[in-house]
Design an enzyme around this catalytic site. Structure first.
Site, short mmCIF file in Angstrom:
data_model
loop_
_atom_site.label_atom_id
_atom_site.label_comp_id
_atom_site.label_asym_id
_atom_site.label_seq_id
_atom_site.Cartn_x
_atom_site.Cartn_y
_atom_site.Cartn_z
N THR A 127 0.82 -1.22 0.00
CA THR A 127 0.00 0.00 0.00
C THR A 127 0.85 1.27 0.00
OG1 THR A 127 -0.06 -0.26 2.39
CG2 THR A 127 -2.01 -1.00 1.16
N GLY A 128 2.18 1.12 0.13
CA GLY A 128 3.05 2.29 0.21
C GLY A 128 3.38 2.87 -1.16
N SER B 200 -3.96 -1.86 6.91
CA SER B 200 -4.39 -1.97 5.51
C SER B 200 -5.03 -3.31 5.17
CB SER B 200 -3.19 -1.76 4.58
OG SER B 200 -2.70 -0.45 4.69
N CYS C 299 18.06 4.82 -3.53
CA CYS C 299 17.60 5.41 -4.80
C CYS C 299 18.61 6.38 -5.44
CB CYS C 299 16.26 6.13 -4.59
SG CYS C 299 16.12 7.01 -3.03
N GLN D 199 16.50 15.83 -3.78
CA GLN D 199 15.64 14.65 -3.68
C GLN D 199 14.17 14.98 -3.43
OE1 GLN D 199 19.23 12.22 -1.51
NE2 GLN D 199 17.21 11.29 -1.35
N SER E 50 8.79 12.03 -2.23
CA SER E 50 8.23 10.68 -2.27
C SER E 50 9.20 9.63 -1.75
CB SER E 50 7.79 10.31 -3.69
OG SER E 50 8.83 10.53 -4.60
N ARG F 157 16.72 17.66 0.49
CA ARG F 157 15.30 17.42 0.14
C ARG F 157 14.73 18.69 -0.47
NH1 ARG F 157 13.25 12.59 0.39
NH2 ARG F 157 13.54 12.33 2.62
N HIS G 131 14.35 12.27 -8.46
CA HIS G 131 15.55 12.79 -7.81
C HIS G 131 16.50 13.34 -8.87
CE1 HIS G 131 14.22 11.12 -4.14
NE2 HIS G 131 15.16 10.22 -3.88
O1 25A Z 1 12.91 2.00 7.36
P1 25A Z 1 13.31 2.64 6.08
O2 25A Z 1 14.06 1.69 5.16
O3 25A Z 1 14.10 3.83 6.34
O4 25A Z 1 11.98 3.11 5.29
C1 25A Z 1 11.04 4.09 5.79
C2 25A Z 1 9.91 4.30 4.83
O5 25A Z 1 10.49 4.69 3.59
C3 25A Z 1 9.70 4.16 2.55
C4 25A Z 1 8.55 3.35 3.09
O6 25A Z 1 7.38 4.23 3.20
C5 25A Z 1 9.06 3.05 4.49
O7 25A Z 1 7.98 2.88 5.37
N1 25A Z 1 10.66 3.43 1.75
C6 25A Z 1 11.35 2.33 2.02
N2 25A Z 1 12.21 2.04 1.05
C7 25A Z 1 12.05 3.01 0.13
C8 25A Z 1 12.65 3.31 -1.11
N3 25A Z 1 13.61 2.56 -1.66
C9 25A Z 1 11.05 3.89 0.58
N4 25A Z 1 10.68 4.94 -0.10
C10 25A Z 1 11.28 5.16 -1.28
N5 25A Z 1 12.24 4.40 -1.77
P2 25A Z 1 6.06 4.09 2.32
O8 25A Z 1 5.06 5.00 2.89
O9 25A Z 1 6.28 4.21 0.89
O10 25A Z 1 5.62 2.61 2.52
C11 25A Z 1 5.23 2.16 3.71
C12 25A Z 1 4.70 0.76 3.44
O11 25A Z 1 5.10 -0.05 4.49
C13 25A Z 1 3.94 -0.64 5.08
N6 25A Z 1 4.14 -0.90 6.48
C14 25A Z 1 4.42 -0.04 7.44
N7 25A Z 1 4.48 -0.66 8.64
C15 25A Z 1 4.19 -1.97 8.40
C16 25A Z 1 3.98 -2.12 7.01
N8 25A Z 1 3.67 -3.30 6.48
C17 25A Z 1 3.58 -4.37 7.30
N9 25A Z 1 3.76 -4.30 8.61
C18 25A Z 1 4.08 -3.13 9.21
N10 25A Z 1 4.24 -3.05 10.54
C19 25A Z 1 2.86 0.35 4.86
O12 25A Z 1 1.61 -0.21 4.90
C20 25A Z 1 3.18 0.81 3.48
O13 25A Z 1 2.67 -0.12 2.55
P3 25A Z 1 0.44 0.39 5.90
O14 25A Z 1 -0.59 -0.69 5.91
O15 25A Z 1 1.04 0.83 7.14
O16 25A Z 1 -0.23 1.63 5.45
C21 25A Z 1 -0.27 2.26 4.32
C22 25A Z 1 -1.60 3.01 4.25
O17 25A Z 1 -2.04 3.41 5.54
C23 25A Z 1 -2.00 4.81 5.72
N11 25A Z 1 -1.35 5.07 7.01
C24 25A Z 1 -0.04 5.05 7.24
N12 25A Z 1 0.20 5.32 8.53
C25 25A Z 1 -1.02 5.51 9.13
C26 25A Z 1 -2.01 5.35 8.16
N13 25A Z 1 -3.30 5.49 8.44
C27 25A Z 1 -3.65 5.76 9.68
N14 25A Z 1 -2.76 5.93 10.68
C28 25A Z 1 -1.45 5.82 10.44
N15 25A Z 1 -0.57 6.00 11.43
C29 25A Z 1 -1.27 5.34 4.54
O18 25A Z 1 -1.87 6.52 4.08
C30 25A Z 1 -1.40 4.26 3.49
O19 25A Z 1 -2.50 4.45 2.64
O1 L14 Z 2 17.81 3.99 1.74
O2 L14 Z 2 13.95 9.59 2.18
O3 L14 Z 2 16.39 3.35 0.25
O4 L14 Z 2 14.32 10.10 0.10
C1 L14 Z 2 15.17 5.76 0.13
C2 L14 Z 2 14.39 7.03 0.32
C3 L14 Z 2 16.61 6.41 2.05
C4 L14 Z 2 15.82 7.68 2.23
C5 L14 Z 2 16.74 4.14 1.12
C6 L14 Z 2 14.45 9.36 1.08
C7 L14 Z 2 15.81 5.30 1.41
C8 L14 Z 2 15.27 8.11 0.91
#
Ligand code: 25A
Ligand code: L14
Length: 339
Positions: free
Chosen positions: A13-14, A42, A130, A157, A160, A239, A246
């Site tokens: 969903t992310g 979700s 990225c 950057q 997103s 950012r 980016h």
């Molecule tokens: O830890 P890192 O590596 O630093 O990554 C941090 C964040 O960066 C993004 C990704 O965010 C991640 O959470 N990311 C990671 N790698 C990336 C990359 N290479 C990157 N971004 C760019 N390039 P994201 O928002 O894109 O994706 C988040 C996804 O993770 C799911 N998720 C979160 N916690 C989870 C989980 N899945 C399983 N178990 C868990 N415990 C998350 O799913 C999403 O798919 P979701 O179900 O949490 O919710 C998404 C929908 O719900 C809404 N929402 C979010 N938070 C809340 C909420 N609604 C109500 N209350 C909230 N607190 C969102 O609007 C969405 O529709």
């Molecule tokens: O390491 O927040 O893949 O723009 C990708 C998204 C690091 C942070 C990673 C951002 C992330 C980055």
């Protein structure tokens, strides 16, 4: 009939998960079952995939039964906890987070740069950061031709990269400012609309003499992917109020001369690279034109006369595609081709 592969998407969903789904479709990946996994929030939500509605399931330890390939993009802590479960179930994990990237037995792969590293995997293959992916995609052919000694990179950057909630924050804050209304920030530490922040937060930590995590990732991952630890890299990551795409200003110093013309020719011949370099006619890559595109774009290629063999470049790509979802799907494709 050719083999089909069961694919799980963790974090479906992310911002990245959604692009993983569309990339599997666009590239006609040989998927069989597609299982969408996310947090309990979700679970039950319906998402459209290949003209069918699929129901999102809550990610659990036993979510990976019968799965061949698991694409993870739900943050580092989720990957640390659940990637080993997927591997135990017999799946190969392509992980989009920073959880395993620097581990010795985890290949860190950009298919145009180091596809041969894939076969060394022990269940997990890491998708690089990225900003690093789009940079090494362009630097590899130049390194092969003239050996890069040093890289100075500054990034611009898109929000997103910080996920769906950051996209919403930029839109809502911009609207609030234009309407002269109050806005309560939830994601960024300062105003991002009409501003920029010289700090990309990631897990809140800052290593190595006050470089941010994003900067340290670019410096370390570049050496690992290029397979050359002698390349010096220094980075400043910023950012900017762009939704998607980016951009990077990259200065390189080579051991041997590469002319601007030769650099253009080498890059034009590189798979999935587009050279857009005609400043007199306002032709150069910009983030708004790369949205939804699979390629990495390069322009503004200039000689830097302040060092012996210097070049300046401007590199742009869709951070959610080549920077994340597309690169992960390409890794899965390579994996299949090699199996
Ligand atoms: O830890 P890192 O590596 O630093 O990554 C941090 C964040 O960066 C993004 C990704 O965010 C991640 O959470 N990311 C990671 N790698 C990336 C990359 N290479 C990157 N971004 C760019 N390039 P994201 O928002 O894109 O994706 C988040 C996804 O993770 C799911 N998720 C979160 N916690 C989870 C989980 N899945 C399983 N178990 C868990 N415990 C998350 O799913 C999403 O798919 P979701 O179900 O949490 O919710 C998404 C929908 O719900 C809404 N929402 C979010 N938070 C809340 C909420 N609604 C109500 N209350 C909230 N607190 C969102 O609007 C969405 O529709
Ligand atoms: O390491 O927040 O893949 O723009 C990708 C998204 C690091 C942070 C990673 C951002 C992330 C980055």
């Amino acid at each position: 009939m050719s083999k089909k592969y069961s694919v799980a998407i963790v974090g479906a969903t992310g911002a990245v998960g959604q692009e993983m789904m569309s990339t599997l479709e666009r590239r006609k990946f040989p998927y069989g079952e597609v299982r969408l996994l996310a947090s309990a929030r979700s679970a039950g939500k319906k998402l459209l995939f290949a003209g069918r509605e699929l129901v999102v399931e809550e990610l659990k330890e036993n979510s990976f039964e019968g799965i061949d390939i698991a694409l993870f993009s739900a943050g580092g802590s989720i990957s640390k906890k659940f990637a080993p479960c997927a591997v135990k179930s017999g799946a190969v994990v392509v992980d989009n987070t920073s959880a395993f990237r620097m581990e010795n037995d985890v290949p860190l792969v950009v298919p145009e740069v180091n596809p041969h590293d894939i076969c060394k995997h022990k269940g997990i293959i890491a998708n690089p950061n990225c900003s690093t992916i789009q940079m090494v995609h362009i630097l590899k052919p130049l390194h092969d031709a003239g050996k890069i000694k040093r890289v100075v990179v500054s990034t611009y950057q898109a929000v997103s990269g910080a996920g769906m909630k950051a996209i919403i924050e930029l839109e809502e804050e911009t609207k609030a400012l234009l309407e002269k209304k109050e806005y309560n920030r939830k994601v960024f530490p300062h105003q991002i609309a009409f501003n920029m922040l010289p700090r990309i937060p990631q897990s809140g930590g800052i290593e190595d003499g006050k470089y941010t995590n994003e900067e340290v990732k670019m410096m370390k991952e570049t050496k690992k992917i290029m397979g050359d630890h002698s390349i010096k890299v220094t980075a400043t990551c910023v950012r900017v109020p762009v939704l998607r795409g980016h951009s990077e200003s990259v200065n390189i110093e080579l051991e041997r001369e590469i002319t601007v013309d030769d650099a253009r020719k080498l890059l034009a011949a590189t798979p999935n690279v587009v050279v857009m370099d005609d400043i007199d006619n306002e032709v150069y890559p910009m983030p708004n034109m790369c949205v939804g595109r699979f390629e990495t774009f390069v322009g503004r290629i200039r000689k830097d006369d302040t060092v012996p063999h210097g070049l300046n470049l401007w590199i742009v790509s869709d951070n959610l595609l080549k920077g994340a979802a597309l690169n992960s799907v390409q890794i899965a494709e390579e994996l299949i081709a090699k199996s």
